[in-house]
Design an enzyme around this catalytic site. Structure first.
Site, short mmCIF file in Angstrom:
data_model
loop_
_atom_site.label_atom_id
_atom_site.label_comp_id
_atom_site.label_asym_id
_atom_site.label_seq_id
_atom_site.Cartn_x
_atom_site.Cartn_y
_atom_site.Cartn_z
N GLY A 21 -35.59 94.19 118.51
CA GLY A 21 -35.32 94.83 119.86
C GLY A 21 -34.33 95.85 119.80
N PHE A 22 -33.98 96.35 120.73
CA PHE A 22 -33.24 97.67 120.93
C PHE A 22 -31.90 97.57 120.25
CE2 PHE A 22 -30.54 100.37 124.13
CZ PHE A 22 -30.43 101.27 123.11
N ILE A 23 -30.86 96.55 120.79
CA ILE A 23 -29.75 96.29 120.26
C ILE A 23 -29.65 95.58 118.73
CG2 ILE A 23 -27.39 95.14 120.69
CD1 ILE A 23 -28.11 95.53 123.65
N TYR A 32 -32.44 86.34 136.27
CA TYR A 32 -31.84 86.67 135.02
C TYR A 32 -30.06 86.62 134.75
CZ TYR A 32 -30.07 90.00 131.32
OH TYR A 32 -29.69 90.84 130.33
N LYS A 92 -28.14 84.00 132.21
CA LYS A 92 -26.97 84.32 131.30
C LYS A 92 -25.63 83.47 131.45
CE LYS A 92 -28.99 87.30 128.46
NZ LYS A 92 -28.92 86.87 126.97
#
Length: 337
Positions: A11-13, A153, A157
């Site tokens: 993934g991106f991070i 979402y 979280k």
């Protein structure tokens, strides 16, 4: 040599964090399901770059597969777990909420169980600025109440934050939750605003601008973000003897080795100014399609990152224009545009 297990390394991070840790000499094992939420080829390219670095290994595995996750972790024996993998995207949670339940709730539970069983030195897990929901007092601080999530979402979280606190209290598991604020930069996700804006402008397509551009975001450059995570790895929370031992503004729990930390640029940028910076970097004017606020969106985000600075001495500070230029350079090279 310290061993770090990272979920979401394709993934991106996770990709950027793994790069940073590998350069510092850590051993990193990644877990990623390679889901098709967005272009899998982009994810595989990220992993290919990580495999070219010494100390990296990875397993393709679903967070929901508790048995395989446990086998991977038992074989690797991590000192630290950084849990980044999740079903992301505010808007997609309106269309397919069940994937958020399965990945974000069940998957996070499985990771916490592994951390408990292995007694890792530190469990760090990603949350989001979206948990601040309908809060209007800004900048957002970690000690603010977050009881009004506006999307499923955000609700998942917020639930993982509560789950993390319970395990920290019950099992003495040092846990840090970090809340991200609108991350952007090279190798970014195609569903993020910067990627969509640049792609649309270069292709001559109109870009959708919600709430007629009257929105503000705390844009955080990805390399700043992962530096913050790296420094937090060493800022291991300890259960205080009493609430009186907790400094003002510190989100440390009075009953657990548990803390929440914002990672943001601490700068509120208007969306229209962000778009103008993109136009400047591209040398092309956008065709703008102004729209109403989309369901679940918030008009503004803005981080109080003073706790991060007090814990690590670090504060993200990349100027948005500089960050956009770096993204545009990567985008043009990657896509040949």
């Amino acid at each position: 040599m310290r061993r770090i297990l990272i979920t979401g390394t394709a993934g991106f991070i996770g990709f950027h964090l793994a790069q940073l840790l590998l350069r510092e000499g850590f051993l990193v094992h990644g877990i990623d399901a390679m889901t098709d939420y967005y272009d899998v080829e982009l994810k595989r390219r990220r992993h290919e770059m990580l495999y070219d670095m010494d100390g990296f290994s990875a397993t393709e595995c679903w967070l929901e597969d508790a048995a395989q996750l446990s086998d991977v972790a038992q074989n690797f024996q991590p000192d630290v777990i950084v849990h980044l993998a999740a079903q992301a995207g505010v808007r997609y949670s309106l269309e397919n909420p069940r994937t958020y339940l399965e990945s974000n709730i069940v998957g996070t539970f499985n990771i916490m169980e592994i951390a408990r069983e292995l007694r890792v030195d530190h469990l760090l897990m990603a949350s989001t600025s979206s948990v601040y929901g309908a809060n209007e007092d800004m900048p957002f601080a970690e000690i603010d109440k977050c009881d009004t999530p506006l999307t499923f979402y955000a609700a998942t979280k917020k639930a993982t934050e509560a789950m993390g606190h319970s395990y920290a209290h019950l099992w003495g598991l040092p846990t840090t939750m970090f809340r991200f604020f609108t991350v952007y930069g090279p190798w970014g996700r195609p569903d993020l605003a910067l990627f969509k804006f640049v792609d649309g402008i270069l292709d001559g397509r109109p870009i959708d601008i919600y709430n007629h551009g009257d929105m503000y975001r705390d844009f955080t450059y990805v390399e700043d973000l992962v530096k913050g995570i790296r420094l937090l790895i060493d800022a291991v929370p300890e259960r205080p003897d009493s609430a009186d031992d907790i400094d003002d503004g510190d989100s440390l729990s009075p009953v657990a080795p548990y803390r929440i930390v914002n990672i943001g640029n601490s700068e509120k940028v208007k969306l229209l100014d962000f778009i103008e910076a993109i136009e400047g970097a591209l040398g092309v004017k956008a065709e703008r399609n102004y729209m109403a606020m989309q369901k679940g969106d918030v008009p503004a985000t803005w981080a109080d990152a003073s706790l991060l600075k007090s814990l690590t001495g670090y504060q993200p500070q990349t100027d948005v224009k500089d960050g956009i230029h770096k993204f545009v350079s990567w985008f043009r090279e990657y896509h040949g545009k």
